[in-house]
Design a protein around this motif. Structure first.
Motif, PDB file in Angstrom:
ATOM      1  N   LEU A 312      14.413  -9.074 -10.830  1.00  0.00           N
ATOM      2  CA  LEU A 312      15.953  -8.274 -10.684  1.00  0.00           C
ATOM      3  C   LEU A 312      14.064  -6.394 -11.027  1.00  0.00           C
ATOM      4  CD1 LEU A 312      18.620  -8.437 -12.269  1.00  0.00           C
ATOM      5  CD2 LEU A 312      18.298  -8.328  -9.589  1.00  0.00           C
ATOM      6  N   LYS A 313      13.501  -6.969 -11.664  1.00  0.00           N
ATOM      7  CA  LYS A 313      12.446  -5.393 -12.339  1.00  0.00           C
ATOM      8  C   LYS A 313      11.274  -5.581 -10.714  1.00  0.00           C
ATOM      9  CE  LYS A 313      10.483  -7.849 -15.725  1.00  0.00           C
ATOM     10  NZ  LYS A 313      10.120  -8.317 -16.972  1.00  0.00           N
ATOM     11  N   MET A 314      10.835  -6.299 -10.137  1.00  0.00           N
ATOM     12  CA  MET A 314      10.333  -6.130  -8.647  1.00  0.00           C
ATOM     13  C   MET A 314      11.016  -5.578  -7.460  1.00  0.00           C
ATOM     14  SD  MET A 314       8.640  -9.896  -8.658  1.00  0.00           S
ATOM     15  CE  MET A 314       7.287  -9.819  -8.169  1.00  0.00           C
ATOM     16  N   TRP A 315      12.196  -6.150  -7.472  1.00  0.00           N
ATOM     17  CA  TRP A 315      13.160  -5.638  -6.641  1.00  0.00           C
ATOM     18  C   TRP A 315      13.857  -3.946  -7.111  1.00  0.00           C
ATOM     19  CZ3 TRP A 315      18.635  -6.190  -5.637  1.00  0.00           C
ATOM     20  CH2 TRP A 315      19.104  -5.667  -4.727  1.00  0.00           C
ATOM     21  N   PHE A 316      13.995  -4.166  -7.522  1.00  0.00           N
ATOM     22  CA  PHE A 316      13.762  -1.702  -8.529  1.00  0.00           C
ATOM     23  C   PHE A 316      12.423  -1.520  -7.586  1.00  0.00           C
ATOM     24  CE2 PHE A 316      17.818  -1.401 -10.849  1.00  0.00           C
ATOM     25  CZ  PHE A 316      18.846  -3.029 -10.281  1.00  0.00           C
ATOM     26  N   VAL A 317      11.581  -1.659  -8.289  1.00  0.00           N
ATOM     27  CA  VAL A 317      10.569  -1.517  -8.679  1.00  0.00           C
ATOM     28  C   VAL A 317      10.083  -0.850  -6.898  1.00  0.00           C
ATOM     29  CG1 VAL A 317       8.154  -1.036  -9.337  1.00  0.00           C
ATOM     30  CG2 VAL A 317       9.425  -1.832 -10.654  1.00  0.00           C
ATOM     31  N   PHE A 318      10.095  -2.322  -6.261  1.00  0.00           N
ATOM     32  CA  PHE A 318       8.913  -1.770  -4.757  1.00  0.00           C
ATOM     33  C   PHE A 318      10.013  -1.209  -3.764  1.00  0.00           C
ATOM     34  CE2 PHE A 318       7.502  -7.095  -5.442  1.00  0.00           C
ATOM     35  CZ  PHE A 318       6.602  -5.946  -5.850  1.00  0.00           C
ATOM     36  N   ARG A 319      11.911  -1.199  -4.099  1.00  0.00           N
ATOM     37  CA  ARG A 319      13.159  -0.127  -3.186  1.00  0.00           C
ATOM     38  C   ARG A 319      12.243   0.778  -3.298  1.00  0.00           C
ATOM     39  NH1 ARG A 319      18.518  -3.528  -2.605  1.00  0.00           N
ATOM     40  NH2 ARG A 319      18.507  -1.469  -1.055  1.00  0.00           N
ATOM     41  N   MET A 320      12.589   1.324  -4.896  1.00  0.00           N
ATOM     42  CA  MET A 320      12.613   2.659  -5.177  1.00  0.00           C
ATOM     43  C   MET A 320      11.272   3.670  -5.111  1.00  0.00           C
ATOM     44  SD  MET A 320      15.689   2.366  -8.344  1.00  0.00           S
ATOM     45  CE  MET A 320      15.701   4.384  -8.184  1.00  0.00           C
ATOM     46  N   TYR A 321      10.061   2.251  -5.345  1.00  0.00           N
ATOM     47  CA  TYR A 321       8.507   3.652  -5.119  1.00  0.00           C
ATOM     48  C   TYR A 321       8.639   3.102  -3.243  1.00  0.00           C
ATOM     49  CZ  TYR A 321       7.611   4.088  -9.589  1.00  0.00           C
ATOM     50  OH  TYR A 321       7.380   5.517 -11.500  1.00  0.00           O
ATOM     51  N   GLY A 322       8.705   2.572  -2.855  1.00  0.00           N
ATOM     52  CA  GLY A 322       8.097   1.858  -1.523  1.00  0.00           C
ATOM     53  C   GLY A 322       6.880   1.762  -1.904  1.00  0.00           C
ATOM     54  N   VAL A 323       6.207   0.703  -0.731  1.00  0.00           N
ATOM     55  CA  VAL A 323       4.432   0.605  -1.331  1.00  0.00           C
ATOM     56  C   VAL A 323       4.139   1.390  -0.962  1.00  0.00           C
ATOM     57  CG1 VAL A 323       3.135  -0.627   0.334  1.00  0.00           C
ATOM     58  CG2 VAL A 323       4.897  -1.841   0.134  1.00  0.00           C
ATOM     59  N   LYS A 324       4.374   2.896   0.048  1.00  0.00           N
ATOM     60  CA  LYS A 324       3.526   4.020   0.078  1.00  0.00           C
ATOM     61  C   LYS A 324       3.354   4.433  -1.410  1.00  0.00           C
ATOM     62  CE  LYS A 324       4.033   5.342   5.270  1.00  0.00           C
ATOM     63  NZ  LYS A 324       5.052   6.364   5.748  1.00  0.00           N
ATOM     64  N   GLY A 325       5.001   4.411  -2.363  1.00  0.00           N
ATOM     65  CA  GLY A 325       4.818   5.030  -3.267  1.00  0.00           C
ATOM     66  C   GLY A 325       3.676   4.459  -4.692  1.00  0.00           C
ATOM     67  N   LEU A 326       3.659   2.820  -4.293  1.00  0.00           N
ATOM     68  CA  LEU A 326       3.297   1.902  -5.455  1.00  0.00           C
ATOM     69  C   LEU A 326       1.581   2.510  -5.130  1.00  0.00           C
ATOM     70  CD1 LEU A 326       5.328  -1.273  -4.929  1.00  0.00           C
ATOM     71  CD2 LEU A 326       4.535   0.629  -7.261  1.00  0.00           C
ATOM     72  N   GLN A 327       0.996   2.561  -3.791  1.00  0.00           N
ATOM     73  CA  GLN A 327      -0.111   2.291  -2.938  1.00  0.00           C
ATOM     74  C   GLN A 327      -0.581   4.071  -3.731  1.00  0.00           C
ATOM     75  OE1 GLN A 327       0.253   2.037   1.583  1.00  0.00           O
ATOM     76  NE2 GLN A 327      -1.018   0.840   1.111  1.00  0.00           N
ATOM     77  N   GLU A 328       0.449   5.481  -3.293  1.00  0.00           N
ATOM     78  CA  GLU A 328       0.176   6.572  -4.033  1.00  0.00           C
ATOM     79  C   GLU A 328      -0.585   6.515  -6.073  1.00  0.00           C
ATOM     80  OE1 GLU A 328       2.682   9.777  -3.884  1.00  0.00           O
ATOM     81  OE2 GLU A 328       2.944   9.552  -1.550  1.00  0.00           O
ATOM     82  N   TYR A 329       0.144   5.123  -6.427  1.00  0.00           N
ATOM     83  CA  TYR A 329      -0.124   5.233  -7.389  1.00  0.00           C
ATOM     84  C   TYR A 329      -1.369   4.793  -8.306  1.00  0.00           C
ATOM     85  CZ  TYR A 329       0.634   3.986 -12.235  1.00  0.00           C
ATOM     86  OH  TYR A 329       0.430   3.573 -14.162  1.00  0.00           O
ATOM     87  N   ILE A 330      -1.764   3.778  -7.364  1.00  0.00           N
ATOM     88  CA  ILE A 330      -3.106   2.981  -7.513  1.00  0.00           C
ATOM     89  C   ILE A 330      -3.940   4.091  -7.104  1.00  0.00           C
ATOM     90  CG2 ILE A 330      -4.176   0.571  -6.790  1.00  0.00           C
ATOM     91  CD1 ILE A 330      -2.222  -0.082  -8.579  1.00  0.00           C
ATOM     92  N   ARG A 331      -3.948   4.537  -6.176  1.00  0.00           N
ATOM     93  CA  ARG A 331      -5.591   5.529  -5.586  1.00  0.00           C
ATOM     94  C   ARG A 331      -5.717   7.312  -6.733  1.00  0.00           C
ATOM     95  NH1 ARG A 331      -2.188   5.112   0.002  1.00  0.00           N
ATOM     96  NH2 ARG A 331      -4.048   3.040   0.686  1.00  0.00           N
ATOM     97  N   LYS A 332      -3.796   7.652  -7.441  1.00  0.00           N
ATOM     98  CA  LYS A 332      -4.348   8.117  -8.069  1.00  0.00           C
ATOM     99  C   LYS A 332      -4.849   7.769  -9.607  1.00  0.00           C
ATOM    100  CE  LYS A 332      -1.882  10.468 -11.602  1.00  0.00           C
ATOM    101  NZ  LYS A 332      -0.363  10.502 -12.162  1.00  0.00           N
ATOM    102  N   HIS A 333      -4.863   6.508 -10.391  1.00  0.00           N
ATOM    103  CA  HIS A 333      -5.151   6.244 -11.593  1.00  0.00           C
ATOM    104  C   HIS A 333      -6.844   5.930 -10.679  1.00  0.00           C
ATOM    105  CE1 HIS A 333      -2.001   4.344 -14.563  1.00  0.00           C
ATOM    106  NE2 HIS A 333      -2.264   5.232 -13.715  1.00  0.00           N
ATOM    107  N   VAL A 334      -7.504   5.597  -9.622  1.00  0.00           N
ATOM    108  CA  VAL A 334      -8.777   5.399  -9.272  1.00  0.00           C
ATOM    109  C   VAL A 334      -9.217   6.862  -8.953  1.00  0.00           C
ATOM    110  CG1 VAL A 334     -10.359   4.223  -7.743  1.00  0.00           C
ATOM    111  CG2 VAL A 334      -7.805   2.851  -7.734  1.00  0.00           C
ATOM    112  N   LYS A 335      -8.837   7.412  -8.382  1.00  0.00           N
ATOM    113  CA  LYS A 335      -8.896   8.298  -8.276  1.00  0.00           C
ATOM    114  C   LYS A 335      -9.667   9.749  -9.955  1.00  0.00           C
ATOM    115  CE  LYS A 335      -7.622  13.457  -6.829  1.00  0.00           C
ATOM    116  NZ  LYS A 335      -7.209  13.795  -6.764  1.00  0.00           N
ATOM    117  N   LEU A 336      -8.941   9.205 -11.095  1.00  0.00           N
ATOM    118  CA  LEU A 336      -8.901   9.663 -12.386  1.00  0.00           C
ATOM    119  C   LEU A 336     -10.236   8.801 -12.356  1.00  0.00           C
ATOM    120  CD1 LEU A 336      -5.137  10.344 -13.357  1.00  0.00           C
ATOM    121  CD2 LEU A 336      -7.106  11.877 -12.779  1.00  0.00           C
TER     122      LEU A 336
END
Ligand SMILES: *Cc1c(COP(=O)(O)O)cnc(C)c1O
Length: 429
Positions: A312-336
């Motif tokens: 359920l945790k994966m389902w909620f997160v994947f749907r509410m962030y979308g792949v794009k939102g998750l990619q942005e999150y990773i990229r922000k951390h790498v940039k920092l």
């Protein structure tokens, strides 16, 4: 507590957690307490008479919070990140509410089926080869383990069983014990093939290891506990090249993909390798359904019998962030992390100790190990930020990991200014 009170207290608890997050930056990231601090603060044994929710919640602030290391503070740069997001927290509440134990398909069909589909979703997000996916009639598939360590143990046991059976089929006169005593597991000092090692986030060369394992009929397991989440970004996916040679693979969405602990995703090419190793079928766990392509009994894929509704945790997160939102999150951390690396490189007193690929920077003062141990001590004693060290070859090295969901450039700049001032004081002394 009845449902009426639960409604009220549930809302209060959500408010408490929301306040906690909103004010997290003001809390000291690492606690001041000494070992044994807690026992004197609470009674020696459980109360005979029930107490109220208010009393318990008051004690959370008085007894628990002073001893909490705040892993989600934007000043926390230790270890590796542990995931936290609101969709995952809410899904976890729902999982607790349903409270099923999904050891077999029949024990709660949704629990099993959502997990299989979520592992396929996630496998596609990182472009895993088809063979690892369950699909409608695949031989592979994924499962959620509690931790990367469990995933590694499970695959090691499955590899052992598979090898024993294979040798036995060619040499029926050998006993299991004869064969077992001759088995060898090849490992580095990080244990199995690793993408993103814990000390410095280095990467094994799968394209060299894989063909050797395949040729020699050696089970290859790959652990990408931390780094795996980054493979959802096309620019980092090349780090996973060679996974096609592996028999099994795991990474932890509970580290860097916003799915709260615990959620370690593991895939195998042949699910029968797991079920052959772990299958036990006492009559009370048997069900009228034959095990077919559509019926998965996850108890055969893991060490424990019981399991929570974690997908359920994966389902909620994947749907509410979308792949794009998750990619942005990773990229922000790498940039920092790149921002921090640049600050270190601009200061001639310091050196970078390992290539910065993702969200971890390993650095040290040019000089002795004692000097760097003293620097780390002064950083952690000041309690403004929190770091942990590692050893790279013989060198004592400081690890700066981008961890918090809410960390921003201002926190990186603050952390560096703080570290460099402490270094100045130390070098003066
Ligand atoms: C964090 C980490 C682990 C341990 O993960 P758990 O899920 O806590 O067992 C294992 N391997 C690597 C490479 C890690 O970074």
């Amino acid at each position: 507590m009845d449902t009426t009170e639960f409604r009220k207290r549930g809302k209060e608890m959500v408010d408490y957690i929301a306040d906690y997050f909103e004010q997290l930056e003001e809390r000291q990231v690492f606690p001041d307490v000494e070992p044994g601090y807690l026992r004197p603060l609470i009674p020696d044994s459980a109360p005979q008479e029930p107490e109220s929710f208010e009393d318990v919640l008051k004690d959370v602030e008085r007894i628990i919070m002073p001893g909490v290391t705040h892993w989600h503070s934007p000043y926390f740069f230790a270890y590796f990140p542990t995931a936290s997001s609101f969709p995952a927290l809410l899904a976890d509440v729902l999982s607790g509410g349903i409270g099923c134990i999904g050891f077999s398909w029949a024990a709660s069909p949704a629990c099993t089926e959502l997990e299989t589909v979520m592992l396929d979703w996630l496998g596609k997000m990182i472009n895993l080869p088809e063979e690892f996916l369950a699909g409608k009639d695949g031989e592979g598939g994924g499962v959620i383990q509690g931790s990367a360590s469990e995933a590694t143990l499970v695959t090691l046991l499955a590899a052992r069983t598979k090898t024993i059976r294979c040798v036995q089929s060619e040499n029926p006169e050998l006993t299991e014990a004869d064969i077992m005593s001759k088995l060898v597991a090849y490992a580095s000092d990080q244990f199995c093939a690793t993408l993103g090692t814990t000390p410095c986030c280095s990467f094994d060369r799968l394209l060299e290891l894989g063909p050797i394992c395949n040729k020699e009929n050696i089970w290859m397991h790959i652990d990408a506990a931390y780094a795996g989440s980054a493979f959802i970004c096309p620019e980092f996916r090349h780090l996973l090249n060679g996974v096609e040679f592996a028999d099994s693979f795991n990474f932890n969405p509970h580290k860097w993909l916003l799915v709260n602990f615990d959620c370690s995703a593991m895939w195998v090419k042949k699910r029968s390798d797991l079920t052959n190793a772990f299958k036990l079928d006492p009559v009370y766990l048997q069900h009228c359904h034959q095990e077919s392509g559509l019926v998965t009994d996850y108890r055969h894929w893991q060490i424990p019998l019981g399991r929570r509704f974690r997908s359920l945790k994966m389902w909620f997160v994947f749907r509410m962030y979308g792949v794009k939102g998750l990619q942005e999150y990773i990229r922000k951390h790498v940039k920092l992390s790149r921002e921090f690396e640049k600050l270190v490189l601009q200061d001639k007193r310091f050196e970078i100790c390992a290539e910065v690929t993702l969200g971890l920077v390993c650095f040290r003062l040019k000089g002795s190990n004692e000097l760097n141990e003293a620097l780390l001590k002064s950083i952690n004693e000041a309690r403004k930020i929190h770091l942990v060290p590692c050893h790279l070859r013989e060198k004592f090295v400081l690890r700066f990991a981008i961890c918090s969901r809410t960390v921003e450039s201002v926190h990186i700049q603050f952390a560096w200014k703080h570290i460099s001032e402490l270094a100045t004081e130390l070098l003066k002394a």
